[in-house]
Design an enzyme around this catalytic site. Sequence first.
Site, PDB file in Angstrom:
ATOM      1  N   PHE A 146     155.293  54.568  51.105  1.00 46.10           N
ATOM      2  CA  PHE A 146     156.751  54.418  50.996  1.00 46.10           C
ATOM      3  C   PHE A 146     157.305  54.963  49.682  1.00 46.10           C
ATOM      4  O   PHE A 146     158.451  54.693  49.339  1.00 46.10           O
ATOM      5  CB  PHE A 146     157.133  52.935  51.139  1.00 46.10           C
ATOM      6  CG  PHE A 146     156.752  52.349  52.466  1.00 46.10           C
ATOM      7  CD1 PHE A 146     157.595  52.477  53.575  1.00 46.10           C
ATOM      8  CD2 PHE A 146     155.543  51.688  52.638  1.00 46.10           C
ATOM      9  CE1 PHE A 146     157.239  51.942  54.809  1.00 46.10           C
ATOM     10  CE2 PHE A 146     155.178  51.162  53.873  1.00 46.10           C
ATOM     11  CZ  PHE A 146     156.024  51.285  54.961  1.00 46.10           C
ATOM     12  N   CYS A 257     161.393  64.058  54.206  1.00 42.48           N
ATOM     13  CA  CYS A 257     161.054  62.840  54.962  1.00 42.48           C
ATOM     14  C   CYS A 257     162.172  62.302  55.838  1.00 42.48           C
ATOM     15  O   CYS A 257     162.013  62.220  57.055  1.00 42.48           O
ATOM     16  CB  CYS A 257     160.606  61.755  53.993  1.00 42.48           C
ATOM     17  SG  CYS A 257     159.056  62.172  53.185  1.00 42.48           S
TER      18      CYS A 257
HETATM   19  N1  LIG Z   1     156.777  63.530  50.028  1.00 41.57           N
HETATM   20  C1  LIG Z   1     157.035  62.225  50.090  1.00 41.57           C
HETATM   21  O1  LIG Z   1     157.820  61.685  49.305  1.00 41.57           O
HETATM   22  C2  LIG Z   1     156.354  61.360  51.117  1.00 41.57           C
HETATM   23  C3  LIG Z   1     156.395  59.964  50.971  1.00 41.57           C
HETATM   24  C4  LIG Z   1     155.739  59.176  51.946  1.00 41.57           C
HETATM   25  C5  LIG Z   1     155.078  59.765  52.997  1.00 41.57           C
HETATM   26  N2  LIG Z   1     155.062  61.132  53.104  1.00 41.57           N
HETATM   27  C6  LIG Z   1     154.265  61.731  54.183  1.00 41.57           C
HETATM   28  O2  LIG Z   1     153.006  62.101  53.587  1.00 41.57           O
HETATM   29  C7  LIG Z   1     152.504  63.309  54.181  1.00 41.57           C
HETATM   30  C8  LIG Z   1     152.290  64.354  53.092  1.00 41.57           C
HETATM   31  O3  LIG Z   1     153.529  64.707  52.549  1.00 41.57           O
HETATM   32  P1  LIG Z   1     153.617  65.617  51.232  1.00 41.57           P
HETATM   33  O4  LIG Z   1     155.059  65.705  50.882  1.00 41.57           O
HETATM   34  O5  LIG Z   1     152.646  65.135  50.235  1.00 41.57           O
HETATM   35  O6  LIG Z   1     153.112  67.028  51.815  1.00 41.57           O
HETATM   36  P2  LIG Z   1     152.658  68.329  50.990  1.00 41.57           P
HETATM   37  O7  LIG Z   1     152.973  69.472  51.858  1.00 41.57           O
HETATM   38  O8  LIG Z   1     153.229  68.268  49.605  1.00 41.57           O
HETATM   39  O9  LIG Z   1     151.081  68.171  50.836  1.00 41.57           O
HETATM   40  C9  LIG Z   1     150.188  68.316  51.887  1.00 41.57           C
HETATM   41  C10 LIG Z   1     148.889  68.886  51.312  1.00 41.57           C
HETATM   42  O10 LIG Z   1     147.894  68.849  52.332  1.00 41.57           O
HETATM   43  C11 LIG Z   1     147.081  70.013  52.188  1.00 41.57           C
HETATM   44  N3  LIG Z   1     146.344  70.241  53.435  1.00 41.57           N
HETATM   45  C12 LIG Z   1     146.797  70.724  54.618  1.00 41.57           C
HETATM   46  N4  LIG Z   1     145.798  70.761  55.520  1.00 41.57           N
HETATM   47  C13 LIG Z   1     144.682  70.284  54.902  1.00 41.57           C
HETATM   48  C14 LIG Z   1     143.340  70.068  55.317  1.00 41.57           C
HETATM   49  N5  LIG Z   1     142.936  70.354  56.556  1.00 41.57           N
HETATM   50  N6  LIG Z   1     142.465  69.567  54.422  1.00 41.57           N
HETATM   51  C15 LIG Z   1     142.841  69.280  53.152  1.00 41.57           C
HETATM   52  N7  LIG Z   1     144.110  69.463  52.710  1.00 41.57           N
HETATM   53  C16 LIG Z   1     145.020  69.956  53.580  1.00 41.57           C
HETATM   54  C17 LIG Z   1     148.080  71.109  51.824  1.00 41.57           C
HETATM   55  O11 LIG Z   1     147.446  72.226  51.235  1.00 41.57           O
HETATM   56  C18 LIG Z   1     149.006  70.340  50.864  1.00 41.57           C
HETATM   57  O12 LIG Z   1     148.560  70.472  49.529  1.00 41.57           O
HETATM   58  C19 LIG Z   1     153.527  63.676  55.242  1.00 41.57           C
HETATM   59  O13 LIG Z   1     153.125  63.103  56.449  1.00 41.57           O
HETATM   60  C20 LIG Z   1     154.810  63.013  54.760  1.00 41.57           C
HETATM   61  O14 LIG Z   1     155.699  62.745  55.824  1.00 41.57           O
HETATM   62  C21 LIG Z   1     155.669  61.933  52.181  1.00 41.57           C
HETATM   63  O1  LIG Z   2     172.278  56.310  47.966  1.00 42.87           O
HETATM   64  C1  LIG Z   2     171.688  57.352  48.274  1.00 42.87           C
HETATM   65  C2  LIG Z   2     170.288  57.488  48.271  1.00 42.87           C
HETATM   66  C3  LIG Z   2     169.718  58.700  48.631  1.00 42.87           C
HETATM   67  N1  LIG Z   2     170.505  59.743  48.984  1.00 42.87           N
HETATM   68  C4  LIG Z   2     169.883  61.014  49.418  1.00 42.87           C
HETATM   69  O2  LIG Z   2     168.911  60.734  50.419  1.00 42.87           O
HETATM   70  C5  LIG Z   2     167.838  61.654  50.365  1.00 42.87           C
HETATM   71  C6  LIG Z   2     166.510  60.934  50.304  1.00 42.87           C
HETATM   72  O3  LIG Z   2     166.402  60.243  49.070  1.00 42.87           O
HETATM   73  P1  LIG Z   2     165.104  59.360  48.722  1.00 42.87           P
HETATM   74  O4  LIG Z   2     164.960  58.310  49.739  1.00 42.87           O
HETATM   75  O5  LIG Z   2     165.238  58.930  47.321  1.00 42.87           O
HETATM   76  O6  LIG Z   2     163.991  60.485  48.826  1.00 42.87           O
HETATM   77  P2  LIG Z   2     162.490  60.614  49.312  1.00 42.87           P
HETATM   78  O7  LIG Z   2     161.661  60.857  48.105  1.00 42.87           O
HETATM   79  O8  LIG Z   2     162.474  61.595  50.421  1.00 42.87           O
HETATM   80  O9  LIG Z   2     162.042  59.164  49.859  1.00 42.87           O
HETATM   81  C7  LIG Z   2     162.246  58.750  51.205  1.00 42.87           C
HETATM   82  O10 LIG Z   2     161.272  59.300  52.065  1.00 42.87           O
HETATM   83  C8  LIG Z   2     159.905  59.014  51.684  1.00 42.87           C
HETATM   84  C9  LIG Z   2     159.013  59.754  52.668  1.00 42.87           C
HETATM   85  O11 LIG Z   2     158.908  59.104  53.886  1.00 42.87           O
HETATM   86  C10 LIG Z   2     159.689  57.505  51.740  1.00 42.87           C
HETATM   87  O12 LIG Z   2     158.361  57.214  51.362  1.00 42.87           O
HETATM   88  C11 LIG Z   2     160.678  56.806  50.813  1.00 42.87           C
HETATM   89  O13 LIG Z   2     160.530  55.395  50.942  1.00 42.87           O
HETATM   90  C12 LIG Z   2     162.093  57.218  51.221  1.00 42.87           C
HETATM   91  O14 LIG Z   2     163.035  56.650  50.307  1.00 42.87           O
HETATM   92  C13 LIG Z   2     168.110  62.535  49.135  1.00 42.87           C
HETATM   93  O15 LIG Z   2     168.700  63.743  49.570  1.00 42.87           O
HETATM   94  C14 LIG Z   2     169.093  61.724  48.318  1.00 42.87           C
HETATM   95  O16 LIG Z   2     169.947  62.489  47.511  1.00 42.87           O
HETATM   96  C15 LIG Z   2     171.888  59.634  48.996  1.00 42.87           C
HETATM   97  O17 LIG Z   2     172.610  60.576  49.313  1.00 42.87           O
HETATM   98  N2  LIG Z   2     172.440  58.432  48.634  1.00 42.87           N
END
Ligand SMILES: NC(=O)c1ccc[n+]([C@@H]2O[C@H](COP(=O)([O-])OP(=O)(O)OC[C@H]3O[C@@H](n4cnc5c(N)ncnc54)[C@H](O)[C@@H]3O)[C@@H](O)[C@H]2O)c1
Ligand SMILES: O=c1ccn([C@@H]2O[C@H](COP(=O)(O)OP(=O)(O)O[C@H]3O[C@H](CO)[C@@H](O)[C@H](O)[C@H]3O)[C@@H](O)[C@H]2O)c(=O)[nH]1
Length: 432
Positions: A146, A257
């Site tokens: 999260f 996300c």
């Molecule tokens: N970015 C966020 O804030 C966030 C937060 C919570 C959950 N998530 C979820 O987490 C997951 C990852 O998101 P992210 O933003 O870190 O993605 P990302 O694209 O930044 O990273 C993914 C990584 O996985 C690697 N990869 C791909 N295939 C692979 C394989 N077969 N073996 C080893 N490595 C491999 C890629 O090279 C890349 O470095 C997604 O499902 C996303 O929805 C993202």
């Molecule tokens: O009051 C607000 C809060 C956020 N945003 C916008 O909403 C989007 C998402 O913001 P934020 O939630 O902070 O970004 P993420 O890092 O993508 O995080 C979300 O998505 C992640 C991937 O699933 C989750 O893990 C997090 O809990 C969830 O907050 C951005 O464009 C922000 O600018 C607004 O416009 N107004």
Amino acid sequence: MYITVVGIGYVGLITAVGLAILGHTVHGVDIDAQKIADLLNGPCPLYEKNVQKKINYLYAKKLLHFGTHYRRHDRIFFLTVGTPASQDGTIDLTPLYAAIDSIIAFVPNGALFLIKSTVPVGTSRKIVHYLREKNVCHAVVSNPEFLREGNALYDFLNPDRIVIGADNTHCTAILTKLYQPLLNKKIPFLLTDPTTAELIKQASNAFLANKIALLNELSDLCVQTKADLGALSLGIGLDKRIGEAYLKGGPGFGGSCLPKDIRSLSRSFHQYGIASHILPAVITANNHRFTYIVNRITAILGGIKNKIIALYGLTFKADTDDTRGSPSLSIIELLLAQKAIIHGYDPKTKYDLLTYNEKGSIKFFSNPEETLCEAEALIIATEWDMFQNIDFEKIKTKGMLKSNIIIDLRNILNKNLIQQQGFSYYCLGRDI
Ligand SMILES: NC(=O)c1ccc[n+]([C@@H]2O[C@H](COP(=O)([O-])OP(=O)(O)OC[C@H]3O[C@@H](n4cnc5c(N)ncnc54)[C@H](O)[C@@H]3O)[C@@H](O)[C@H]2O)c1
Ligand SMILES: O=c1ccn([C@@H]2O[C@H](COP(=O)(O)OP(=O)(O)O[C@H]3O[C@H](CO)[C@@H](O)[C@H](O)[C@H]3O)[C@@H](O)[C@H]2O)c(=O)[nH]1
């Protein structure tokens, strides 16, 4: 404990660093050899504050390692690979299954797969069947993440809850031990089944997106009724049942996300033969917002064809270098389509990674003042602190911004001050 994190992107890197801070020995694996080389030799391939220092420290202490290959003794695998979505919400699980295939080809039976990637409801149980068909025996647990980019390490170490979706108590015991330092801090530990854990993840993002989309819609009504958007957010947020978070107006929600997870959840409804009326409406409202904002910009400038517009902030929010799903980029595409000329600036975006559908005129700058050169207007699209510290007095005195128009899509500037300095200032909920 010895832990392997698979996929060192925004989530994987923080998971690896966070687990090492909790005292585990962590091996981070990625198929991208360049990324691993950058992690080993610097600079860190992504921007997240304070993380580079932690990597250096944990690496020196031998608590953190990176590589492109698994090790034979690896047993606990956090899967954090990307799960991108198409427009209809179909999630591409190819990277996840590819990672699983490469692990099972290498490690003997008895490993634990923790799915941290965000996946459609039902995926963990499908993976269990997949492993059974391959005649291998490993446990699969859903452990959604999260964290928010920009606050990622803090969020990992101080989550509102840890959600574990497991079908057997043996896995639960391992995870209790793994997260013990956080459980000692009394962080809620929710044990459920894998399907519910997956649904909690996507539903949480859907709630957040709902809140932002509704607030943005109300912002438009503020413009018409001359109500005060700031006071409205405060007044709503003070109701403890609603809460003050996610009530900031803006250009629409973006990132890798929220938009993806709502589309994916909406598709799950469809696949199970039921209709979601709310999720498609939230998606539509958010997409409509970009057009609405560009129409307002066009009206304020009396047309934008061949006009130079400076835009500060290309990432989807402040404190990250991530431009995936950035509202700024959607707005730029629409401005370019109307033949505006864009001067872009962002403190962290790697400009060479940006691509555009519209082949219009766009130029990126390495400093905020140069970006204004010959521009008719300045749009502030993300809320980087540094934009509040720009010397607007100097910009006005030196005549750097041609028409002295500032359009603030995040309401971060001090309206009275900026107007006293002689700018025409347009902000959300009042003019846009
Ligand atoms: N970015 C966020 O804030 C966030 C937060 C919570 C959950 N998530 C979820 O987490 C997951 C990852 O998101 P992210 O933003 O870190 O993605 P990302 O694209 O930044 O990273 C993914 C990584 O996985 C690697 N990869 C791909 N295939 C692979 C394989 N077969 N073996 C080893 N490595 C491999 C890629 O090279 C890349 O470095 C997604 O499902 C996303 O929805 C993202
Ligand atoms: O009051 C607000 C809060 C956020 N945003 C916008 O909403 C989007 C998402 O913001 P934020 O939630 O902070 O970004 P993420 O890092 O993508 O995080 C979300 O998505 C992640 C991937 O699933 C989750 O893990 C997090 O809990 C969830 O907050 C951005 O464009 C922000 O600018 C607004 O416009 N107004």
